[in-house]
Design an enzyme around this catalytic site. Structure first.
Site, PDB file in Angstrom:
ATOM      1  N   TYR A 273       0.795  -1.231   0.000  1.00  0.00           N
ATOM      2  CA  TYR A 273       0.000   0.000   0.000  1.00  0.00           C
ATOM      3  C   TYR A 273       0.828   1.283   0.000  1.00  0.00           C
ATOM      4  CZ  TYR A 273      -3.788  -3.226   1.029  1.00  0.00           C
ATOM      5  OH  TYR A 273      -4.689  -4.244   0.958  1.00  0.00           O
TER       6      TYR A 273
ATOM      7  N   HIS B  23      -9.171   2.709  -5.330  1.00  0.00           N
ATOM      8  CA  HIS B  23      -8.383   1.688  -4.638  1.00  0.00           C
ATOM      9  C   HIS B  23      -6.917   1.989  -4.896  1.00  0.00           C
ATOM     10  CE1 HIS B  23     -11.735  -0.853  -3.516  1.00  0.00           C
ATOM     11  NE2 HIS B  23     -12.242  -0.604  -4.714  1.00  0.00           N
TER      12      HIS B  23
HETATM   13  O1  CA2 Z   1      -6.247  -1.146  -2.694  1.00  0.00           O
HETATM   14  C1  CA2 Z   1      -7.050  -0.615  -1.916  1.00  0.00           C
HETATM   15  O2  CA2 Z   1      -7.131   0.588  -1.733  1.00  0.00           O
HETATM   16  C2  CA2 Z   1      -7.953  -1.519  -1.058  1.00  0.00           C
HETATM   17  O3  CA2 Z   1      -9.212  -0.875  -0.971  1.00  0.00           O
HETATM   18  C3  CA2 Z   1      -7.300  -1.615   0.296  1.00  0.00           C
HETATM   19  C4  CA2 Z   1      -8.042  -2.547   1.243  1.00  0.00           C
HETATM   20  C5  CA2 Z   1      -8.275  -3.919   0.597  1.00  0.00           C
HETATM   21  O4  CA2 Z   1      -9.078  -4.714   1.443  1.00  0.00           O
HETATM   22  C6  CA2 Z   1      -8.939  -3.786  -0.757  1.00  0.00           C
HETATM   23  O5  CA2 Z   1      -9.033  -5.078  -1.319  1.00  0.00           O
HETATM   24  C7  CA2 Z   1      -8.145  -2.896  -1.685  1.00  0.00           C
HETATM   25  C8  CA2 Z   1      -7.243  -2.761   2.515  1.00  0.00           C
HETATM   26  C9  CA2 Z   1      -7.011  -1.508   3.288  1.00  0.00           C
HETATM   27  C10 CA2 Z   1      -6.144  -1.868   4.440  1.00  0.00           C
HETATM   28  O6  CA2 Z   1      -5.028  -1.028   4.423  1.00  0.00           O
HETATM   29  C11 CA2 Z   1      -3.938  -1.444   5.135  1.00  0.00           C
HETATM   30  C12 CA2 Z   1      -2.907  -0.545   5.195  1.00  0.00           C
HETATM   31  C13 CA2 Z   1      -1.778  -0.862   5.867  1.00  0.00           C
HETATM   32  C14 CA2 Z   1      -1.653  -2.095   6.488  1.00  0.00           C
HETATM   33  C15 CA2 Z   1      -2.703  -2.991   6.424  1.00  0.00           C
HETATM   34  C16 CA2 Z   1      -3.845  -2.662   5.761  1.00  0.00           C
END
Ligand code: CA2
Length: 156
Positions: free
Chosen positions: A32, A109
């Site tokens: 991310y 996303h």
């Molecule tokens: O790619 C994206 O922006 C998502 O919406 C991010 C979500 C995921 O469930 C989607 O499939 C795609 C996850 C957000 C969680 O973000 C985190 C950031 C740092 C550490 C762990 C999770």
């Protein structure tokens, strides 16, 4: 007698972020990125300002709170940008509320969900979105703001 001004107030773009996005920049930077959500908020505010627009920025880990924020957007927002995070793949409630909105809605996303696990390939939110930006990391929010500025200009 002074002419009544026909100029209407430009409502802010609501930028809504779903569960765990508060961890951005602190965990899983390889997936991310290293930009924090607070930095994304600042970047979005500056980008909106460059178009003469403003933002209201929220993050919530609770589905019902996101529904409440979307309901508020019905009367208080000129457009919505939403990264529903994990709820995009599960929440018909969030889709139902998005479908009540009469303003442009851009789904964002950070990652390209189609390059990831099969359970991430479906987003219920996409069915209600005007447009989708994915796979561009934090820059995706800025491109969504550009798209909204363009849509609002064309539909003024
Ligand atoms: O790619 C994206 O922006 C998502 O919406 C991010 C979500 C995921 O469930 C989607 O499939 C795609 C996850 C957000 C969680 O973000 C985190 C950031 C740092 C550490 C762990 C999770």
């Amino acid at each position: 007698m002074a002419k009544k001004s026909k100029q209407s107030k430009i409502l802010p773009i609501y930028i809504l972020n779903g569960p765990n996005l508060n961890l951005l920049g602190h965990r899983e930077p390889e997936v991310y990125g290293t930009t924090t959500l607070a930095q994304i908020e600042q970047m979005c505010a500056a980008q909106a300002r460059s178009h003469g627009l403003s933002i209201v920025f929220h993050q919530s880990n609770l589905e019902g709170e996101i529904v409440d924020q979307l309901q508020e957007a019905r009367t208080s927002a000129g457009a919505v940008i939403i990264n529903p995070a994990g709820y995009g793949h599960t929440s018909i409630a969030i889709l139902d509320t998005i479908q009540t909105l009469k303003v442009p809605v851009i789904e964002v996303h950070l990652s390209n969900i189609h390059r990831r696990e099969p359970y991430r390939h479906l987003s219920y939110v996409s069915k209600g979105a005007t447009g989708i930006v994915m796979g561009l990391g934090a820059q995706g929010y800025l491109r969504a703001i550009d798209a909204i500025a363009d849509i609002l200009k064309r539909t003024k």
